[in-house]
Design a protein around this motif. Structure first.
Motif, PDB file in Angstrom:
ATOM      1  N   ASP A   1     -12.196  47.535   6.004  1.00  0.00           N
ATOM      2  CA  ASP A   1     -12.569  46.161   5.726  1.00  0.00           C
ATOM      3  C   ASP A   1     -13.643  46.173   4.646  1.00  0.00           C
ATOM      4  OD1 ASP A   1     -12.739  43.445   5.858  1.00  0.00           O
ATOM      5  OD2 ASP A   1     -13.133  43.331   8.002  1.00  0.00           O
ATOM      6  N   THR A   2     -14.246  45.028   4.390  1.00  0.00           N
ATOM      7  CA  THR A   2     -15.251  44.945   3.333  1.00  0.00           C
ATOM      8  C   THR A   2     -16.382  45.935   3.542  1.00  0.00           C
ATOM      9  OG1 THR A   2     -14.743  42.595   3.089  1.00  0.00           O
ATOM     10  CG2 THR A   2     -16.795  43.386   2.103  1.00  0.00           C
ATOM     11  N   ASP A   3     -16.841  46.063   4.769  1.00  0.00           N
ATOM     12  CA  ASP A   3     -17.980  46.943   5.030  1.00  0.00           C
ATOM     13  C   ASP A   3     -17.757  47.828   6.252  1.00  0.00           C
ATOM     14  OD1 ASP A   3     -18.008  44.978   6.894  1.00  0.00           O
ATOM     15  OD2 ASP A   3     -20.092  44.385   6.624  1.00  0.00           O
ATOM     16  N   GLN A   4     -16.498  48.089   6.598  1.00  0.00           N
ATOM     17  CA  GLN A   4     -16.200  48.926   7.755  1.00  0.00           C
ATOM     18  C   GLN A   4     -15.046  49.866   7.454  1.00  0.00           C
ATOM     19  OE1 GLN A   4     -15.434  45.971  10.798  1.00  0.00           O
ATOM     20  NE2 GLN A   4     -17.473  46.208  11.639  1.00  0.00           N
ATOM     21  N   MET A   5     -15.062  51.003   8.140  1.00  0.00           N
ATOM     22  CA  MET A   5     -13.997  51.990   7.995  1.00  0.00           C
ATOM     23  C   MET A   5     -13.732  52.608   9.365  1.00  0.00           C
ATOM     24  SD  MET A   5     -14.136  55.569   5.838  1.00  0.00           S
ATOM     25  CE  MET A   5     -14.579  54.718   4.328  1.00  0.00           C
ATOM     26  N   TYR A   6     -12.475  52.588   9.804  1.00  0.00           N
ATOM     27  CA  TYR A   6     -12.106  53.191  11.079  1.00  0.00           C
ATOM     28  C   TYR A   6     -11.250  54.428  10.822  1.00  0.00           C
ATOM     29  CZ  TYR A   6     -13.917  49.460  14.031  1.00  0.00           C
ATOM     30  OH  TYR A   6     -14.745  48.591  14.691  1.00  0.00           O
ATOM     31  N   LEU A   7     -11.669  55.559  11.393  1.00  0.00           N
ATOM     32  CA  LEU A   7     -10.977  56.823  11.211  1.00  0.00           C
ATOM     33  C   LEU A   7     -10.482  57.343  12.555  1.00  0.00           C
ATOM     34  CD1 LEU A   7     -13.561  58.613   8.877  1.00  0.00           C
ATOM     35  CD2 LEU A   7     -11.567  57.284   8.171  1.00  0.00           C
ATOM     36  N   ALA A   8      -9.280  57.902  12.564  1.00  0.00           N
ATOM     37  CA  ALA A   8      -8.772  58.629  13.730  1.00  0.00           C
ATOM     38  C   ALA A   8      -8.946  60.113  13.442  1.00  0.00           C
ATOM     39  CB  ALA A   8      -7.305  58.290  13.973  1.00  0.00           C
ATOM     40  N   ILE A   9      -9.691  60.808  14.305  1.00  0.00           N
ATOM     41  CA  ILE A   9     -10.049  62.202  14.069  1.00  0.00           C
ATOM     42  C   ILE A   9      -9.427  63.079  15.151  1.00  0.00           C
ATOM     43  CG2 ILE A   9     -11.959  63.831  13.848  1.00  0.00           C
ATOM     44  CD1 ILE A   9     -13.717  61.448  13.031  1.00  0.00           C
TER      45      ILE A   9
END
Length: 209
Positions: free
Chosen positions: A40-48
């Protein structure tokens, strides 16, 4: 000048996204074990894909491929144990807001982060987001996200809003589609690709080799 501020924020965030990804993640992290789920504009979701034994709150610990580079650079980007609030929320840095075991992302700005296995009745929702609808008013659960993803169904809710008209306050009941698996700004293609939405152009018009 709100418009200029917004444009600057969007452009600046995109730049720092790429800076973090290419100058840090790609250089010291095994990206075969990391998947970008949502940005998103100021978010990042990662699957690790890290440890199967340790609790899910291990961050990037088990996917480091260049430990020397990581040790040298990570404090420029990430928080660390016993760091101060100022160090955690440093300018242009990355702060970990939420961690969970499972993540369902139906569309941008429409996702759910939860823990416990999806077959377990005791699912605990950690983050629940829907575009344009308050998660409190909508009362949407993690199971609703999973159902929409698996079955491709639309989930509608009735929400109540207060509206002032001619100095009279009224309660307005509106029925809205909160989970549809679609987004009116982009078209999601196979293999995680996407393209800007253009009226009259559907997924069938694109060829991915």
């Amino acid at each position: 000048m709100p418009l200029q501020e917004s444009v600057f924020k969007l452009d600046n965030n995109k730049f720092w996204y790429l800076n973090f990804v290419y100058n840090f993640l790609y250089k010291c992290i095994d990206m075969d074990r990391v998947h970008f789920c949502n940005m998103d504009t100021d978010q990042m979701y990662l699957a690790i894909a890290g440890s199967k034994i340790e609790c899910y709150k291990y961050g990037l610990k088990y996917v480091i491929k260049d430990q020397g580079f990581f040790d040298q650079q990570y404090k420029e980007w990430l928080p660390w144990n016993d760091c101060t609030v100022a160090e955690e929320k440093k300018l242009m840095g990355i702060t970990i807001e939420s961690q969970g075991e499972n993540f369902v992302c139906i569309a941008p700005k429409c996702y759910n982060l939860y823990k416990e296995n999806e077959q377990n009745d005791n699912i605990v929702s950690l983050v629940n987001r829907m575009k344009g609808v308050s998660e409190v008013k909508a009362d949407i659960t993690t199971n609703d996200h999973i159902k929409c993803l698996n079955d491709g169904c639309n989930i509608n809710v009735t929400i109540n809003n207060l509206q002032m008209k001619m100095e009279v306050m009224s309660t307005i009941n509106m029925k809205k589609s909160v989970l549809t698996g679609t987004h009116n700004k982009i078209v999601v293609l196979i293999y995680g690709y996407y393209t800007p939405f253009v009226y009259g152009i559907s997924v069938d018009h694109y060829i991915i080799e």
